[in-house]
Design a protein around this motif. Structure first.
Motif, PDB file in Angstrom:
ATOM      1  N   MET A   1      -9.636 -46.375  20.930  1.00 13.49           N
ATOM      2  CA  MET A   1     -10.751 -45.746  20.296  1.00 13.49           C
ATOM      3  C   MET A   1     -12.088 -46.414  20.489  1.00 13.49           C
ATOM      4  SD  MET A   1      -9.736 -42.583  19.697  1.00 13.49           S
ATOM      5  CE  MET A   1      -8.791 -41.442  19.148  1.00 13.49           C
ATOM      6  N   LEU A   2     -12.049 -47.733  19.744  1.00 18.73           N
ATOM      7  CA  LEU A   2     -13.121 -48.565  19.921  1.00 18.73           C
ATOM      8  C   LEU A   2     -13.737 -48.660  21.267  1.00 18.73           C
ATOM      9  CD1 LEU A   2     -11.720 -51.065  17.201  1.00 18.73           C
ATOM     10  CD2 LEU A   2     -13.569 -49.648  17.014  1.00 18.73           C
TER      11      LEU A   2
ATOM     12  N   VAL B   1     -13.645 -39.299  23.637  1.00 18.00           N
ATOM     13  CA  VAL B   1     -12.252 -39.671  22.938  1.00 18.00           C
ATOM     14  C   VAL B   1     -11.001 -38.681  23.337  1.00 18.00           C
ATOM     15  CG1 VAL B   1     -13.143 -41.231  21.188  1.00 18.00           C
ATOM     16  CG2 VAL B   1     -12.401 -38.778  20.728  1.00 18.00           C
ATOM     17  N   ALA B   2     -11.648 -37.658  24.235  1.00 11.15           N
ATOM     18  CA  ALA B   2     -10.620 -36.792  24.430  1.00 11.15           C
ATOM     19  C   ALA B   2      -9.290 -37.242  25.162  1.00 11.15           C
ATOM     20  CB  ALA B   2     -10.892 -35.753  25.659  1.00 11.15           C
TER      21      ALA B   2
ATOM     22  N   ARG C   1      -2.586 -39.920  16.030  1.00 11.67           N
ATOM     23  CA  ARG C   1      -1.331 -39.010  15.011  1.00 11.67           C
ATOM     24  C   ARG C   1      -1.691 -38.770  13.737  1.00 11.67           C
ATOM     25  NH1 ARG C   1       0.844 -35.480  13.931  1.00 11.67           N
ATOM     26  NH2 ARG C   1       3.022 -34.803  14.179  1.00 11.67           N
ATOM     27  N   CYS C   2      -2.866 -39.627  13.256  1.00 13.55           N
ATOM     28  CA  CYS C   2      -2.924 -39.991  11.916  1.00 13.55           C
ATOM     29  C   CYS C   2      -3.974 -39.253  11.403  1.00 13.55           C
ATOM     30  CB  CYS C   2      -2.927 -41.288  11.582  1.00 13.55           C
ATOM     31  SG  CYS C   2      -1.517 -42.449  11.970  1.00 13.55           S
ATOM     32  N   THR C   3      -5.336 -39.475  12.064  1.00 13.75           N
ATOM     33  CA  THR C   3      -6.510 -39.065  11.385  1.00 13.75           C
ATOM     34  C   THR C   3      -6.876 -37.727  11.458  1.00 13.75           C
ATOM     35  OG1 THR C   3      -8.003 -39.826  13.365  1.00 13.75           O
ATOM     36  CG2 THR C   3      -7.297 -41.477  11.436  1.00 13.75           C
ATOM     37  N   GLY C   4      -6.330 -37.169  12.654  1.00  7.15           N
ATOM     38  CA  GLY C   4      -7.163 -35.863  12.833  1.00  7.15           C
ATOM     39  C   GLY C   4      -8.309 -35.825  13.474  1.00  7.15           C
ATOM     40  N   TYR C   5      -8.705 -37.074  13.744  1.00 10.04           N
ATOM     41  CA  TYR C   5     -10.113 -37.327  14.804  1.00 10.04           C
ATOM     42  C   TYR C   5     -11.316 -37.144  14.005  1.00 10.04           C
ATOM     43  CZ  TYR C   5      -6.762 -36.827  18.380  1.00 10.04           C
ATOM     44  OH  TYR C   5      -5.389 -36.997  19.343  1.00 10.04           O
ATOM     45  N   ALA C   6     -11.314 -36.414  12.938  1.00 12.19           N
ATOM     46  CA  ALA C   6     -12.537 -36.281  12.003  1.00 12.19           C
ATOM     47  C   ALA C   6     -13.417 -37.602  12.013  1.00 12.19           C
ATOM     48  CB  ALA C   6     -12.309 -35.347  11.124  1.00 12.19           C
ATOM     49  N   LYS C   7     -12.614 -38.619  11.215  1.00 12.11           N
ATOM     50  CA  LYS C   7     -13.482 -39.649  10.888  1.00 12.11           C
ATOM     51  C   LYS C   7     -13.676 -40.474  11.965  1.00 12.11           C
ATOM     52  CE  LYS C   7     -12.030 -39.227   5.785  1.00 12.11           C
ATOM     53  NZ  LYS C   7     -11.434 -39.779   4.672  1.00 12.11           N
TER      54      LYS C   7
END
Lengths: 155, 283
Positions: free
Chosen positions: A107-108, A130-131, A136-142
């Motif tokens: 991601m970074l 980031v598509a 699996r954890c964050t739901g991408y929002a943060k």
């Protein structure tokens, strides 16, 4: 039969002797001890093996080491400079964009590539960038918030 | 498992390396490497075509047709101002392949020659009347896109041949193209992919090209649907009629991404949407 290859990893010249079937992911983790880049699906779907090749995100699990002779590779280990975290790393930590951390290196790096090209990304820009990286954890929002916060902080 | 790895400097060297051995071309690697890692292919030699210069160009030829080198990446096609402006359907299809890192690596040649029924570029190239320029021991030949795909992961490419270039003729000046992709997630292969080009003048469709991917073992050119659009106003009724003809023209696959029944229904839905989007000159 092994072949000696030179490549630039995080600004440092490296030389490794590799058989033809060794992937860049294997070289980074096993030959160079850079375990920040992860082995997830091994078929290019999950994004945890993502590194930058001459600044562009690629899948290290689908890249043959012999194929990147002479190129510049950036891994997550190359983000912090001079003992200071990269603005993206700081933003991810501050904004709660890291839970288990497994997707974080990839991601970074895709975020860095995005900001290098689009200094003021919209939410949609970030989501597109980031598509190819599953979380699996964050739901991408943060993660999205953190990337845009880093863009803000960098200006 | 290992292989001999070859870096040819010319097309001739590449062809020589491919001849007489269980050799495979390595382009972007995003399809090939998956097959190798899963041991679905066990070549004795990999020939890295990326070391041959001049196979990745994107330019207009003297006849006004677009010439795309087989090693042009999806990223390059997606972002090329020339392709976006004048062959928008191709840029859109390239932009829908996989995910950004996959598009940075993958090539149009690899995508087409791999022959995945759900691939995006084959359907687009069918709707674009593209011609594939192939070179091998027997010399050069040109294959229409619609004839290139023979079956499930099977193309007209001979064992020691390489795809060198794809030629895309110009569409009529007023034509607009769209590529629509139905997929389950942001980066999945298509459940259904529709490539559409329409030329609308004075409120009537003058010319149409429609092709669908992921609905059969090969891309399907929807000639009946095209014919029903020509000469009439491309409104919702026309789109529905074209869609119904499209649904009858396909023989969908039954797989993890959808049953044959569902795919056929989605062909109808997506063809209708694509016709209206192309008629409205939308991206």
């Amino acid at each position: 039969m092994k072949r000696a290859i030179q490549l630039d990893v995080n600004g440092e010249p490296c030389e490794v002797a590799v058989p033809a079937e060794r992937t860049l992911l294997e070289v980074l983790r096993r030959d160079l001890g850079l375990s920040g880049t992860k082995e997830g699906c091994d078929v290019g779907e999950c994004g945890t093996c993502t590194v930058l090749l001459d600044g562009l995100p690629v899948r290290a699990c689908l890249t043959l080491a012999v194929d990147v002779r002479g190129r510049a590779v950036t891994t997550v280990e190359g983000l912090a400079a001079g003992g200071r975290l990269h603005p993206l790393q700081e933003a991810f930590a501050r904004e709660g964009a890291v839970q288990c951390g497994f997707c974080t290196p990839g991601m970074l790096l895709v975020a860095k590539a995005l900001l290098d090209e689009v200094p003021r990304p919209t939410e949609e820009d970030v989501r597109q960038a980031v598509a190819g990286n599953l979380c699996r954890c964050t739901g991408y929002a943060k993660i999205v918030v953190a990337v845009r916060a880093a863009a803000e902080a960098g200006r | 498992m290992t292989w001999e790895y070859v870096e040819p400097a010319t097309v001739e060297e590449a062809l020589a390396a491919l001849a007489g051995e269980e050799a495979r071309v390595l382009a972007g690697g995003v399809s090939l490497m998956v097959l190798l890692r899963n041991r679905l292919l066990t070549p004795r030699r990999l020939v890295n075509l990326k070391t041959v210069p001049g196979l990745d160009g994107i330019a207009v030829g003297p006849d006004g047709a677009l010439r795309v080198g087989a090693l042009a990446t999806h990223r390059a096609l997606e972002r090329s101002p020339l392709v976006r402006e004048r062959w928008a359907l191709l840029a859109q299809a390239a932009g829908h392949v996989g995910s950004p890192p996959i598009r940075n690596m993958g090539t149009i040649g690899g995508n087409v020659c791999h022959g995945d029924p759900a691939a995006d570029l084959p359907a687009a190239l069918c709707a674009l009347d593209a011609r594939l320029r192939v070179v091998g021991p027997g010399g050069e030949r040109e294959i229409p896109a619609a004839e290139f795909h023979r079956g499930y992961y099977e193309t007209a490419l001979g064992p020691a041949e390489i795809l060198r270039e794809i030629v895309v003729p110009p569409a009529p000046p007023g034509a607009r193209g769209v590529y629509l992709k139905l997929r389950r997630t942001a980066t999945d292969l298509a459940v259904v992919g529709v490539a559409a080009q329409l030329e609308v003048a004075h409120g009537r469709c003058r010319w149409a090209r429609l092709a669908v991917g992921a609905a059969a073992a090969v891309p399907v050119r929807l000639r009946d649907a095209e014919a029903c659009l020509v000469g009439r106003t491309p409104d919702e009724a026309a789109a529905r009629e074209a869609a119904a003809l499209a649904g009858r023209a396909v023989d969908p696959l039954d797989d993890a991404r959808g049953s044959a029944w569902y795919r056929r229904r989605m062909v109808e839905v997506m063809v209708a949407r694509a016709v209206l989007a192309a008629a409205r000159r939308e991206p």
